[in-house]
Design an enzyme around this catalytic site. Structure first.
Site, short mmCIF file in Angstrom:
data_model
loop_
_atom_site.label_atom_id
_atom_site.label_comp_id
_atom_site.label_asym_id
_atom_site.label_seq_id
_atom_site.Cartn_x
_atom_site.Cartn_y
_atom_site.Cartn_z
N THR A 95 0.86 -1.19 0.00
CA THR A 95 0.00 0.00 0.00
C THR A 95 0.89 1.24 0.00
O THR A 95 1.58 1.51 0.99
CB THR A 95 -0.92 0.04 1.23
OG1 THR A 95 -1.68 -1.17 1.28
CG2 THR A 95 -1.86 1.24 1.16
N LYS A 170 -7.20 1.91 -2.88
CA LYS A 170 -6.79 1.32 -1.60
C LYS A 170 -6.79 2.37 -0.49
O LYS A 170 -7.23 2.12 0.63
CB LYS A 170 -5.40 0.70 -1.76
CG LYS A 170 -4.79 0.15 -0.49
CD LYS A 170 -5.59 -0.98 0.09
CE LYS A 170 -5.01 -1.42 1.44
NZ LYS A 170 -5.96 -2.27 2.18
N LYS A 238 0.02 5.22 8.39
CA LYS A 238 0.63 5.58 7.09
C LYS A 238 -0.47 5.75 6.04
O LYS A 238 -0.46 6.70 5.24
CB LYS A 238 1.62 4.47 6.72
CG LYS A 238 2.21 4.49 5.33
CD LYS A 238 1.61 3.44 4.40
CE LYS A 238 1.68 2.02 4.83
NZ LYS A 238 1.05 1.04 3.93
N1 NDP Z 1 -1.42 -6.57 7.49
C1 NDP Z 1 -2.52 -6.25 6.80
O1 NDP Z 1 -3.66 -6.53 7.25
C2 NDP Z 1 -2.45 -5.57 5.47
C3 NDP Z 1 -1.33 -4.87 5.05
N2 NDP Z 1 -1.35 -4.27 3.83
C4 NDP Z 1 -0.18 -3.55 3.35
O2 NDP Z 1 0.74 -4.55 2.92
C5 NDP Z 1 2.09 -4.12 3.16
C6 NDP Z 1 2.78 -5.15 4.06
O3 NDP Z 1 2.06 -5.22 5.27
P1 NDP Z 1 2.39 -6.29 6.40
O4 NDP Z 1 2.78 -7.57 5.79
O5 NDP Z 1 1.27 -6.25 7.34
O6 NDP Z 1 3.65 -5.60 7.06
P2 NDP Z 1 4.79 -6.17 8.02
O7 NDP Z 1 5.19 -5.03 8.87
O8 NDP Z 1 4.36 -7.45 8.66
O9 NDP Z 1 5.97 -6.53 6.98
C7 NDP Z 1 6.65 -5.51 6.32
C8 NDP Z 1 7.60 -6.11 5.30
O10 NDP Z 1 8.30 -5.05 4.66
C9 NDP Z 1 9.68 -5.28 4.79
N3 NDP Z 1 10.41 -4.02 4.82
C10 NDP Z 1 10.20 -2.96 5.63
N4 NDP Z 1 11.07 -1.96 5.35
C11 NDP Z 1 11.84 -2.40 4.33
C12 NDP Z 1 12.90 -1.83 3.59
N5 NDP Z 1 13.35 -0.60 3.84
N6 NDP Z 1 13.46 -2.56 2.61
C13 NDP Z 1 13.01 -3.81 2.34
N7 NDP Z 1 12.00 -4.43 3.01
C14 NDP Z 1 11.43 -3.71 3.99
C15 NDP Z 1 9.84 -6.07 6.06
O11 NDP Z 1 11.09 -6.71 6.10
P3 NDP Z 1 11.74 -7.19 7.51
O12 NDP Z 1 11.16 -8.53 7.79
O13 NDP Z 1 13.19 -7.22 7.26
O14 NDP Z 1 11.36 -6.15 8.55
C16 NDP Z 1 8.66 -7.02 5.91
O15 NDP Z 1 8.97 -8.04 5.01
C17 NDP Z 1 1.97 -2.72 3.76
O16 NDP Z 1 2.07 -1.78 2.73
C18 NDP Z 1 0.56 -2.71 4.35
O17 NDP Z 1 0.04 -1.41 4.45
C19 NDP Z 1 -2.42 -4.36 2.99
C20 NDP Z 1 -3.53 -5.04 3.34
C21 NDP Z 1 -3.66 -5.67 4.64
O1 SSN Z 2 -4.62 -2.52 4.55
C1 SSN Z 2 -5.16 -3.28 5.37
C2 SSN Z 2 -6.53 -3.68 5.22
C3 SSN Z 2 -7.04 -4.55 6.28
C4 SSN Z 2 -8.41 -5.07 5.90
O2 SSN Z 2 -8.87 -4.86 4.76
O3 SSN Z 2 -9.01 -5.72 6.77
#
Ligand code: NDP
Ligand code: SSN
Length: 289
Positions: A95, A170, A238
């Site tokens: 996102t 989104k 964010k």
């Molecule tokens: N969780 C949710 O319910 C949802 C999340 N999203 C979106 O999806 C994305 C991922 O979310 P989520 O999985 O929850 O997040 P997490 O915080 O669980 O994971 C973040 C990921 O990004 C990596 N990362 C962070 N900074 C860097 C960097 N500078 N360079 C390379 N890799 C990096 C982390 O690596 P490392 O392991 O090394 O820290 C990790 O793999 C976000 O944009 C979020 O807004 C969208 C829908 C639903």
């Molecule tokens: O970006 C996160 C969305 C979480 C949700 O759709 O429940």
């Protein structure tokens, strides 16, 4: 098809596991490399860098935390751009804001590759159950080529047109969700402090016109102050920030979203950023006469 996957956080881990389960050959990379181990046990290969993954795979997907991370995996040393070339596709499902997506798109296409942004609606549990809603935009041919992968991770894919529209959709959805979470928290606190049983409130809400899977799923844990993260609060804040910027750009007044953003910021300042976004409830609970 050989698919690359960058970013194995809460979402990326579940999504890449579903690709493996549905028969894709997957090569993974994560900044913290040890997070690849579980995927390797399921049959994934590991790329040492984002560039190494792109070199090996026709299509590479990214699912990282925020705009800075999305830009870093593409533009930094050993990044995606180094091995991007004609015939290769890059799909960013993180996102981010439309500007970040456009920067990535321009860089990928300038190297001859194709680009689709495809953020998702749905959280940890829908990601695990392959029930995400995919909000794609950009190169139509790559979108069509990626549909089998999208189908392995989600229940429905939307193609929304030019780059930026996936990010915009989104951000609008998550802006509404963040505002709703604040109103819900206020409702639970109001019920409690005015002498009602908050569990009764959940039952009443669930039978009425404003019933929603979010209230039903998060409510019982919020009442118990259990904020184990499905969607980390720092990511929701964010998204509010990026949605408010979209509002600025389009001269849309959003006082409710702005107030919700303040509550999420406050929650971050209280050290709650890594908890679930429902932990904003702690901020609402804090306000007493
Ligand atoms: N969780 C949710 O319910 C949802 C999340 N999203 C979106 O999806 C994305 C991922 O979310 P989520 O999985 O929850 O997040 P997490 O915080 O669980 O994971 C973040 C990921 O990004 C990596 N990362 C962070 N900074 C860097 C960097 N500078 N360079 C390379 N890799 C990096 C982390 O690596 P490392 O392991 O090394 O820290 C990790 O793999 C976000 O944009 C979020 O807004 C969208 C829908 C639903
Ligand atoms: O970006 C996160 C969305 C979480 C949700 O759709 O429940």
């Amino acid at each position: 098809m050989e698919i690359g996957f960058l970013g194995l956080g809460i979402m990326g881990k579940a999504m890449s596991m579903n690709l493996i389960k549905k028969g894709f050959k997957v090569t993974v990379w994560n900044r913290t490399l040890s997070r690849c181990d579980e995927l390797v046990e399921m049959g994934a290969s590991v790329g040492e860098t984002p560039a190494a993954v792109v070199k090996k795979c026709k299509i590479t997907i990214a699912m990282v935390s925020d705009p800075a991370a999305a830009l870093s995996v593409v533009f930094d040393k050993d990044g995606v751009l180094e091995e991007m070339s004609s015939g290769k596709g890059y799909v960013d499902m993180s996102t981010v804001d439309p500007e970040t997506s456009s920067k990535i798109s321009e860089a990928i296409t300038s190297k001859g590759g194709s680009f689709v942004e495809a953020p998702v609606s749905g959280s940890k549990q829908p990601a695990e159950a392959a029930q995400l809603v995919i909000l794609a935009a950009g190169d139509k041919a790559l979108y069509e080529e990626a549909i089998p992968a999208f189908n392995a991770m989600g229940k429905k894919s939307f193609y929304l047109g030019p780059i930026g529209n996936g990010a915009r959709m989104k951000l609008v959805v998550n802006m509404i969700m963040g505002s709703m979470m604040n109103a819900f928290s206020e409702g639970i606190v109001l019920a409690d402090r005015s002498g009602l049983n908050p569990s009764d409130l959940l039952d009443v809400l669930d039978l009425g016109a404003i019933a929603t899977p979010m209230f039903k799923g998060k409510g019982p844990n919020m009442i118990k102050s259990n904020f184990s993260p499905a969607f980390p609060l720092k990511h929701q804040q964010k998204d509010m920030r990026l949605a408010l910027a979209l509002g600025d750009e389009n001269a849309v007044s959003m006082p409710i979203a702005a107030a919700a953003n303040e509550a999420f910021k406050k929650a971050r300042s209280m050290g709650l950023g890594d908890l679930d976004f429902s932990a904003v409830h702690e901020v609402v609970k804090q306000h007493k006469d």
